[in-house]
Write a protein that holds these residues in place. Structure first.
Motif, PDB file in Angstrom:
ATOM      1  N   TYR A  32       0.834  -1.207   0.000  1.00  0.00           N
ATOM      2  CA  TYR A  32       0.000   0.000   0.000  1.00  0.00           C
ATOM      3  C   TYR A  32       0.870   1.259   0.000  1.00  0.00           C
ATOM      4  O   TYR A  32       0.521   2.260  -0.615  1.00  0.00           O
ATOM      5  CB  TYR A  32      -0.946   0.026   1.195  1.00  0.00           C
ATOM      6  CG  TYR A  32      -1.906  -1.144   1.256  1.00  0.00           C
ATOM      7  CD1 TYR A  32      -2.377  -1.775   0.103  1.00  0.00           C
ATOM      8  CD2 TYR A  32      -2.346  -1.637   2.476  1.00  0.00           C
ATOM      9  CE1 TYR A  32      -3.251  -2.844   0.160  1.00  0.00           C
ATOM     10  CE2 TYR A  32      -3.225  -2.700   2.544  1.00  0.00           C
ATOM     11  CZ  TYR A  32      -3.674  -3.304   1.396  1.00  0.00           C
ATOM     12  OH  TYR A  32      -4.538  -4.362   1.463  1.00  0.00           O
ATOM     13  N   TYR A  33       1.997   1.193   0.685  1.00  0.00           N
ATOM     14  CA  TYR A  33       2.922   2.328   0.731  1.00  0.00           C
ATOM     15  C   TYR A  33       3.469   2.626  -0.668  1.00  0.00           C
ATOM     16  O   TYR A  33       3.556   3.784  -1.084  1.00  0.00           O
ATOM     17  CB  TYR A  33       4.043   2.014   1.722  1.00  0.00           C
ATOM     18  CG  TYR A  33       4.919   3.178   2.076  1.00  0.00           C
ATOM     19  CD1 TYR A  33       4.492   4.159   2.959  1.00  0.00           C
ATOM     20  CD2 TYR A  33       6.203   3.295   1.542  1.00  0.00           C
ATOM     21  CE1 TYR A  33       5.300   5.228   3.303  1.00  0.00           C
ATOM     22  CE2 TYR A  33       7.021   4.357   1.877  1.00  0.00           C
ATOM     23  CZ  TYR A  33       6.570   5.322   2.757  1.00  0.00           C
ATOM     24  OH  TYR A  33       7.371   6.378   3.087  1.00  0.00           O
ATOM     25  N   VAL A  34       3.828   1.575  -1.391  1.00  0.00           N
ATOM     26  CA  VAL A  34       4.295   1.730  -2.772  1.00  0.00           C
ATOM     27  C   VAL A  34       3.178   2.325  -3.626  1.00  0.00           C
ATOM     28  O   VAL A  34       3.411   3.230  -4.432  1.00  0.00           O
ATOM     29  CB  VAL A  34       4.783   0.377  -3.349  1.00  0.00           C
ATOM     30  CG1 VAL A  34       5.031   0.478  -4.847  1.00  0.00           C
ATOM     31  CG2 VAL A  34       6.036  -0.088  -2.625  1.00  0.00           C
ATOM     32  N   VAL A  35       1.953   1.826  -3.437  1.00  0.00           N
ATOM     33  CA  VAL A  35       0.814   2.351  -4.192  1.00  0.00           C
ATOM     34  C   VAL A  35       0.611   3.832  -3.887  1.00  0.00           C
ATOM     35  O   VAL A  35       0.336   4.628  -4.792  1.00  0.00           O
ATOM     36  CB  VAL A  35      -0.468   1.532  -3.900  1.00  0.00           C
ATOM     37  CG1 VAL A  35      -1.701   2.220  -4.464  1.00  0.00           C
ATOM     38  CG2 VAL A  35      -0.327   0.128  -4.471  1.00  0.00           C
ATOM     39  N   GLU A  36       0.742   4.216  -2.613  1.00  0.00           N
ATOM     40  CA  GLU A  36       0.629   5.633  -2.251  1.00  0.00           C
ATOM     41  C   GLU A  36       1.597   6.482  -3.067  1.00  0.00           C
ATOM     42  O   GLU A  36       1.229   7.535  -3.602  1.00  0.00           O
ATOM     43  CB  GLU A  36       0.951   5.843  -0.768  1.00  0.00           C
ATOM     44  CG  GLU A  36      -0.082   5.380   0.203  1.00  0.00           C
ATOM     45  CD  GLU A  36       0.409   5.569   1.630  1.00  0.00           C
ATOM     46  OE1 GLU A  36       0.777   6.718   1.995  1.00  0.00           O
ATOM     47  OE2 GLU A  36       0.444   4.577   2.369  1.00  0.00           O
ATOM     48  N   ALA A  37       2.848   6.028  -3.156  1.00  0.00           N
ATOM     49  CA  ALA A  37       3.872   6.780  -3.880  1.00  0.00           C
ATOM     50  C   ALA A  37       3.565   6.823  -5.374  1.00  0.00           C
ATOM     51  O   ALA A  37       3.678   7.882  -6.013  1.00  0.00           O
ATOM     52  CB  ALA A  37       5.249   6.169  -3.636  1.00  0.00           C
ATOM     53  N   MET A  38       3.171   5.688  -5.935  1.00  0.00           N
ATOM     54  CA  MET A  38       2.859   5.645  -7.363  1.00  0.00           C
ATOM     55  C   MET A  38       1.650   6.527  -7.667  1.00  0.00           C
ATOM     56  O   MET A  38       1.614   7.215  -8.690  1.00  0.00           O
ATOM     57  CB  MET A  38       2.620   4.204  -7.813  1.00  0.00           C
ATOM     58  CG  MET A  38       3.885   3.369  -7.812  1.00  0.00           C
ATOM     59  SD  MET A  38       3.596   1.654  -8.300  1.00  0.00           S
ATOM     60  CE  MET A  38       3.255   1.863 -10.053  1.00  0.00           C
ATOM     61  N   LYS A  39       0.671   6.514  -6.760  1.00  0.00           N
ATOM     62  CA  LYS A  39      -0.516   7.338  -6.971  1.00  0.00           C
ATOM     63  C   LYS A  39      -0.144   8.816  -6.953  1.00  0.00           C
ATOM     64  O   LYS A  39      -0.602   9.592  -7.805  1.00  0.00           O
ATOM     65  CB  LYS A  39      -1.575   7.041  -5.917  1.00  0.00           C
ATOM     66  CG  LYS A  39      -2.854   7.826  -6.136  1.00  0.00           C
ATOM     67  CD  LYS A  39      -3.989   7.345  -5.267  1.00  0.00           C
ATOM     68  CE  LYS A  39      -5.262   8.110  -5.596  1.00  0.00           C
ATOM     69  NZ  LYS A  39      -6.440   7.555  -4.939  1.00  0.00           N
ATOM     70  N   GLU A  40       0.686   9.200  -6.013  1.00  0.00           N
ATOM     71  CA  GLU A  40       1.127  10.592  -5.937  1.00  0.00           C
ATOM     72  C   GLU A  40       1.816  11.005  -7.243  1.00  0.00           C
ATOM     73  O   GLU A  40       1.582  12.101  -7.759  1.00  0.00           O
ATOM     74  CB  GLU A  40       2.070  10.763  -4.750  1.00  0.00           C
ATOM     75  CG  GLU A  40       2.345  12.182  -4.364  1.00  0.00           C
ATOM     76  CD  GLU A  40       3.139  12.284  -3.068  1.00  0.00           C
ATOM     77  OE1 GLU A  40       4.154  13.007  -3.086  1.00  0.00           O
ATOM     78  OE2 GLU A  40       2.747  11.662  -2.073  1.00  0.00           O
ATOM     79  N   ALA A  41       2.648  10.114  -7.773  1.00  0.00           N
ATOM     80  CA  ALA A  41       3.337  10.407  -9.029  1.00  0.00           C
ATOM     81  C   ALA A  41       2.346  10.537 -10.183  1.00  0.00           C
ATOM     82  O   ALA A  41       2.436  11.471 -10.986  1.00  0.00           O
ATOM     83  CB  ALA A  41       4.365   9.317  -9.334  1.00  0.00           C
ATOM     84  N   GLY A  42       1.403   9.619 -10.268  1.00  0.00           N
ATOM     85  CA  GLY A  42       0.419   9.666 -11.348  1.00  0.00           C
ATOM     86  C   GLY A  42      -0.439  10.918 -11.303  1.00  0.00           C
ATOM     87  O   GLY A  42      -0.719  11.532 -12.337  1.00  0.00           O
ATOM     88  N   LEU A  43      -0.841  11.304 -10.096  1.00  0.00           N
ATOM     89  CA  LEU A  43      -1.639  12.511  -9.941  1.00  0.00           C
ATOM     90  C   LEU A  43      -0.842  13.751 -10.335  1.00  0.00           C
ATOM     91  O   LEU A  43      -1.394  14.696 -10.905  1.00  0.00           O
ATOM     92  CB  LEU A  43      -2.147  12.645  -8.503  1.00  0.00           C
ATOM     93  CG  LEU A  43      -3.171  11.594  -8.055  1.00  0.00           C
ATOM     94  CD1 LEU A  43      -3.444  11.724  -6.560  1.00  0.00           C
ATOM     95  CD2 LEU A  43      -4.444  11.687  -8.863  1.00  0.00           C
ATOM     96  N   ALA A  44       0.463  13.731 -10.057  1.00  0.00           N
ATOM     97  CA  ALA A  44       1.319  14.872 -10.388  1.00  0.00           C
ATOM     98  C   ALA A  44       1.389  15.095 -11.904  1.00  0.00           C
ATOM     99  O   ALA A  44       1.655  16.216 -12.346  1.00  0.00           O
ATOM    100  CB  ALA A  44       2.721  14.673  -9.822  1.00  0.00           C
ATOM    101  N   TYR A  45       1.133  14.038 -12.681  1.00  0.00           N
ATOM    102  CA  TYR A  45       1.136  14.167 -14.135  1.00  0.00           C
ATOM    103  C   TYR A  45      -0.240  14.506 -14.692  1.00  0.00           C
ATOM    104  O   TYR A  45      -0.443  14.534 -15.899  1.00  0.00           O
ATOM    105  CB  TYR A  45       1.674  12.891 -14.791  1.00  0.00           C
ATOM    106  CG  TYR A  45       3.166  12.777 -14.623  1.00  0.00           C
ATOM    107  CD1 TYR A  45       4.030  13.592 -15.343  1.00  0.00           C
ATOM    108  CD2 TYR A  45       3.702  11.878 -13.715  1.00  0.00           C
ATOM    109  CE1 TYR A  45       5.395  13.511 -15.171  1.00  0.00           C
ATOM    110  CE2 TYR A  45       5.069  11.788 -13.541  1.00  0.00           C
ATOM    111  CZ  TYR A  45       5.910  12.602 -14.269  1.00  0.00           C
ATOM    112  OH  TYR A  45       7.257  12.520 -14.091  1.00  0.00           O
ATOM    113  N   GLY A  46      -1.194  14.761 -13.795  1.00  0.00           N
ATOM    114  CA  GLY A  46      -2.511  15.200 -14.230  1.00  0.00           C
ATOM    115  C   GLY A  46      -3.519  14.094 -14.483  1.00  0.00           C
ATOM    116  O   GLY A  46      -4.636  14.371 -14.929  1.00  0.00           O
ATOM    117  N   LEU A  47      -3.138  12.853 -14.223  1.00  0.00           N
ATOM    118  CA  LEU A  47      -4.112  11.775 -14.363  1.00  0.00           C
ATOM    119  C   LEU A  47      -5.138  11.888 -13.241  1.00  0.00           C
ATOM    120  O   LEU A  47      -4.811  12.344 -12.139  1.00  0.00           O
ATOM    121  CB  LEU A  47      -3.414  10.408 -14.296  1.00  0.00           C
ATOM    122  CG  LEU A  47      -2.415  10.100 -15.409  1.00  0.00           C
ATOM    123  CD1 LEU A  47      -1.646   8.826 -15.104  1.00  0.00           C
ATOM    124  CD2 LEU A  47      -3.132   9.983 -16.747  1.00  0.00           C
TER     125      LEU A  47
END
Length: 121
Positions: A32-47
């Motif tokens: 879940y921690y990895v998912v949190e980080a990946m989600k933050e990255a994806g959101l930063a790209y406007g997804l």
């Protein structure tokens, strides 16, 4: 065995239960921690959050299914999809720069030690 009706049963020595706790008991939180980080990255790209969630969950599910279905080590699977000079190689290089593998090893070690401490208190 009765427990097999609830999921996978793995036999270990009693002293290894702390490692099982560190890997499997605490393991979902690490993912879940990895998912949190990946989600933050994806959101930063406007997804959108929905798109990011779907991409990450399906990616993790697919990777987990592959690990279940094939008789290959994770490192072998990773290398098979990492084209030299490609996007995956760039991402892996960033993870290596931050020594993420060692961080996860230390994460599991800390959880294993805490399990021992709790058992002895």
């Amino acid at each position: 065995m009765l427990l097999q009706t609830f999921g996978t049963v793995v036999e270990v020595q009693e002293d290894q239960l702390h490692a099982v706790t560190a890997l499997s008991g605490s393991g979902p939180a690490y993912f879940y921690y990895v998912v949190e980080a990946m989600k933050e990255a994806g959101l930063a790209y406007g997804l959108t959050s929905d798109v990011v969630d779907q991409l990450i969950v399906e990616t993790m599910a697919g990777a987990a299914e592959m690990l279940k279905q094939v008789d290959e080590e994770p490192a072998t699977l990773r290398k098979k999809i990492t084209s030299p000079g490609g996007t995956t190689a760039a991402g892996i290089a960033a993870l290596q720069q931050f020594d993420v593998k060692q961080a996860f090893i230390e994460c599991v070690d800390a959880a294993e030690k805490k399990s021992r401490d709790l058992a002895n208190s």
